[in-house]
Design an enzyme around this catalytic site. Structure first.
Site, PDB file in Angstrom:
ATOM      1  N   SER A  13       0.827  -1.218   0.000  1.00 36.46           N
ATOM      2  CA  SER A  13       0.000   0.000   0.000  1.00 36.46           C
ATOM      3  C   SER A  13       0.863   1.270   0.000  1.00 36.46           C
ATOM      4  O   SER A  13       0.454   2.295  -0.547  1.00 36.46           O
ATOM      5  CB  SER A  13      -0.974   0.010   1.186  1.00 36.46           C
ATOM      6  OG  SER A  13      -0.294   0.141   2.405  1.00 36.46           O
ATOM      7  N   ARG A  62      22.163 -14.895   4.357  1.00 33.95           N
ATOM      8  CA  ARG A  62      21.776 -13.497   4.110  1.00 33.95           C
ATOM      9  C   ARG A  62      22.701 -12.830   3.085  1.00 33.95           C
ATOM     10  O   ARG A  62      22.274 -12.073   2.229  1.00 33.95           O
ATOM     11  CB  ARG A  62      21.851 -12.730   5.450  1.00 33.95           C
ATOM     12  CG  ARG A  62      21.171 -11.379   5.424  1.00 33.95           C
ATOM     13  CD  ARG A  62      21.238 -10.701   6.772  1.00 33.95           C
ATOM     14  NE  ARG A  62      20.591 -11.449   7.839  1.00 33.95           N
ATOM     15  CZ  ARG A  62      19.271 -11.532   8.011  1.00 33.95           C
ATOM     16  NH1 ARG A  62      18.460 -10.931   7.184  1.00 33.95           N
ATOM     17  NH2 ARG A  62      18.775 -12.224   9.015  1.00 33.95           N
ATOM     18  N   ARG A  88      12.868  -7.840   5.433  1.00 32.31           N
ATOM     19  CA  ARG A  88      14.111  -8.589   5.622  1.00 32.31           C
ATOM     20  C   ARG A  88      15.151  -7.658   6.227  1.00 32.31           C
ATOM     21  O   ARG A  88      15.259  -6.489   5.823  1.00 32.31           O
ATOM     22  CB  ARG A  88      14.676  -9.066   4.277  1.00 32.31           C
ATOM     23  CG  ARG A  88      13.856 -10.078   3.558  1.00 32.31           C
ATOM     24  CD  ARG A  88      13.798 -11.414   4.233  1.00 32.31           C
ATOM     25  NE  ARG A  88      15.094 -12.029   4.477  1.00 32.31           N
ATOM     26  CZ  ARG A  88      15.283 -13.058   5.310  1.00 32.31           C
ATOM     27  NH1 ARG A  88      14.272 -13.554   5.986  1.00 32.31           N
ATOM     28  NH2 ARG A  88      16.478 -13.580   5.477  1.00 32.31           N
ATOM     29  N   LEU A  90      18.704  -6.324   6.262  1.00 37.99           N
ATOM     30  CA  LEU A  90      19.729  -6.281   5.219  1.00 37.99           C
ATOM     31  C   LEU A  90      21.118  -6.235   5.852  1.00 37.99           C
ATOM     32  O   LEU A  90      21.303  -5.635   6.923  1.00 37.99           O
ATOM     33  CB  LEU A  90      19.476  -5.070   4.324  1.00 37.99           C
ATOM     34  CG  LEU A  90      18.175  -5.196   3.511  1.00 37.99           C
ATOM     35  CD1 LEU A  90      17.678  -3.845   3.034  1.00 37.99           C
ATOM     36  CD2 LEU A  90      18.362  -6.156   2.337  1.00 37.99           C
ATOM     37  N   HIS A 106       9.141   2.872   8.651  1.00 35.32           N
ATOM     38  CA  HIS A 106       8.991   1.983   9.805  1.00 35.32           C
ATOM     39  C   HIS A 106       7.769   2.416  10.611  1.00 35.32           C
ATOM     40  O   HIS A 106       7.585   3.611  10.873  1.00 35.32           O
ATOM     41  CB  HIS A 106      10.263   2.062  10.671  1.00 35.32           C
ATOM     42  CG  HIS A 106      10.197   1.194  11.874  1.00 35.32           C
ATOM     43  ND1 HIS A 106      10.401  -0.169  11.812  1.00 35.32           N
ATOM     44  CD2 HIS A 106       9.901   1.478  13.163  1.00 35.32           C
ATOM     45  CE1 HIS A 106      10.253  -0.686  13.014  1.00 35.32           C
ATOM     46  NE2 HIS A 106       9.953   0.287  13.854  1.00 35.32           N
ATOM     47  N   THR A 138      21.067   2.687   7.733  1.00 34.03           N
ATOM     48  CA  THR A 138      22.465   2.418   8.037  1.00 34.03           C
ATOM     49  C   THR A 138      22.517   0.979   8.581  1.00 34.03           C
ATOM     50  O   THR A 138      21.462   0.378   8.807  1.00 34.03           O
ATOM     51  CB  THR A 138      22.986   3.387   9.127  1.00 34.03           C
ATOM     52  OG1 THR A 138      22.238   3.158  10.318  1.00 34.03           O
ATOM     53  CG2 THR A 138      22.877   4.841   8.692  1.00 34.03           C
ATOM     54  N   LEU A 141      20.050  -1.443  12.877  1.00 31.23           N
ATOM     55  CA  LEU A 141      18.640  -1.737  12.561  1.00 31.23           C
ATOM     56  C   LEU A 141      17.704  -0.601  12.972  1.00 31.23           C
ATOM     57  O   LEU A 141      17.651  -0.222  14.152  1.00 31.23           O
ATOM     58  CB  LEU A 141      18.211  -3.039  13.257  1.00 31.23           C
ATOM     59  CG  LEU A 141      16.755  -3.465  13.025  1.00 31.23           C
ATOM     60  CD1 LEU A 141      16.532  -3.893  11.585  1.00 31.23           C
ATOM     61  CD2 LEU A 141      16.346  -4.562  13.987  1.00 31.23           C
TER      62      LEU A 141
HETATM   63  C1  GAR Z   1       4.010  -0.650   6.702  1.00 30.68           C
HETATM   64  O1  GAR Z   1       3.263  -0.407   7.852  1.00 30.68           O
HETATM   65  C2  GAR Z   1       5.477  -0.343   6.947  1.00 30.68           C
HETATM   66  O2  GAR Z   1       5.680   0.733   7.807  1.00 30.68           O
HETATM   67  C3  GAR Z   1       5.936  -1.627   7.583  1.00 30.68           C
HETATM   68  O3  GAR Z   1       5.283  -2.646   6.868  1.00 30.68           O
HETATM   69  C4  GAR Z   1       4.042  -2.148   6.394  1.00 30.68           C
HETATM   70  C5  GAR Z   1       3.958  -2.426   4.919  1.00 30.68           C
HETATM   71  O4  GAR Z   1       2.688  -2.131   4.438  1.00 30.68           O
HETATM   72  N1  GAR Z   1       7.362  -1.763   7.516  1.00 30.68           N
HETATM   73  C6  GAR Z   1       8.058  -2.424   8.435  1.00 30.68           C
HETATM   74  O5  GAR Z   1       7.565  -2.941   9.396  1.00 30.68           O
HETATM   75  C7  GAR Z   1       9.551  -2.448   8.167  1.00 30.68           C
HETATM   76  N2  GAR Z   1      10.243  -2.976   9.290  1.00 30.68           N
HETATM   77  P1  GAR Z   1       2.435  -2.035   2.877  1.00 30.68           P
HETATM   78  O6  GAR Z   1       3.026  -3.306   2.264  1.00 30.68           O
HETATM   79  O7  GAR Z   1       0.953  -1.995   2.741  1.00 30.68           O
HETATM   80  O8  GAR Z   1       3.111  -0.807   2.367  1.00 30.68           O
END
Ligand code: GAR
Length: 210
Positions: A13, A62, A88, A90, A106, A138, A141
């Site tokens: 999304s 990895r 994932r 990285l 995030h 970076t 994490l």
């Molecule tokens: C989002 O909420 C994003 O912030 C999160 O995954 C979701 C993806 O939603 N990302 C993480 O958790 C990264 N660690 P989407 O596939 O609908 O964009």
């Protein structure tokens, strides 16, 4: 025109929010997923975007996965690599290879709640605010320089689902803005901070130089 490679793992999304924002200087040259059945991948293909799958489960470690990913991404010579729901971790090598042009979204107000299950943890901690953070990546994490954050209230009746939905809404607003700022060269990393130059500042600076 700036070239963007977007990495996703699922629904996509945020990718959709960026595509639908029709950012003037941005061209999404490829969408890559580590999950063959990622919903967002199908949507991207339907939009006529180039898609690739590199399944992490098919690699011995990895490093091997990251090397293959780097080879594929570098073929596009992107200006920006966008992690839009890429689930994932990285390797340091990957993060350093794209230093300054690797951005992640995030779902928490970093530095609170790096990693997984951010909404559960925000609720369990009794926070009254939650949100999202967009940052340069970076090797640490979820620890790179923060570009933008959006906050939302946490209500007494909230569940993980209602909170996730509220946060996702601001993710969709904020991510296209950040991509627009990046491709317009408005973002400058200074130590652990990111300075956003407005057009006015750039004009002023240009005037000072003249
Ligand atoms: C989002 O909420 C994003 O912030 C999160 O995954 C979701 C993806 O939603 N990302 C993480 O958790 C990264 N660690 P989407 O596939 O609908 O964009």
């Amino acid at each position: 025109m700036k070239k963007i490679v977007v990495l996703i793992s699922g629904r996509g999304s945020n990718l959709r929010a960026v595509v639908e924002a029709r950012i003037a200087q941005a061209e999404i040259v490829a969408v890559i997923s580590n999950q063959a059945n990622a919903q967002g991948l199908q949507w991207a293909a339907e939009q006529g975007l180039t898609t690739h799958v590199i399944e992490h489960s098919k690699f011995i470690d990895r490093e091997e996965f990251d090397h293959t990913l780097i080879r594929l991404i570098d073929g596009y010579q992107p200006d920006l690599v966008l992690l839009a729901g890429f689930m994932r971790i990285l390797s340091s090598e990957f993060c350093l290879h794209y230093a300054g042009k690797l951005i992640n979204i995030h779902p928490s107000l970093l530095p609170s709640f790096p990693g997984l299950h951010t909404h559960e943890r925000a609720l369990e901690s009794g926070c009254r605010l939650a949100g999202c953070t967009i940052h340069f990546v970076t090797p640490k994490l979820d620890g790179g320089p923060i570009i933008a954050q959006g906050a939302v209230p946490i209500f007494d009746h909230d569940t993980v689902e209602t909170l996730a939905q509220r946060v996702l809404k601001i993710e969709h607003q904020l991510l296209p803005q950040v991509v627009n700022d990046f491709v317009s060269d408005r973002l400058e990393i200074k130590g652990n901070r990111v300075i956003r130059h407005s057009d006015a500042t750039q004009d002023e600076e240009a005037n000072l130089l003249n």
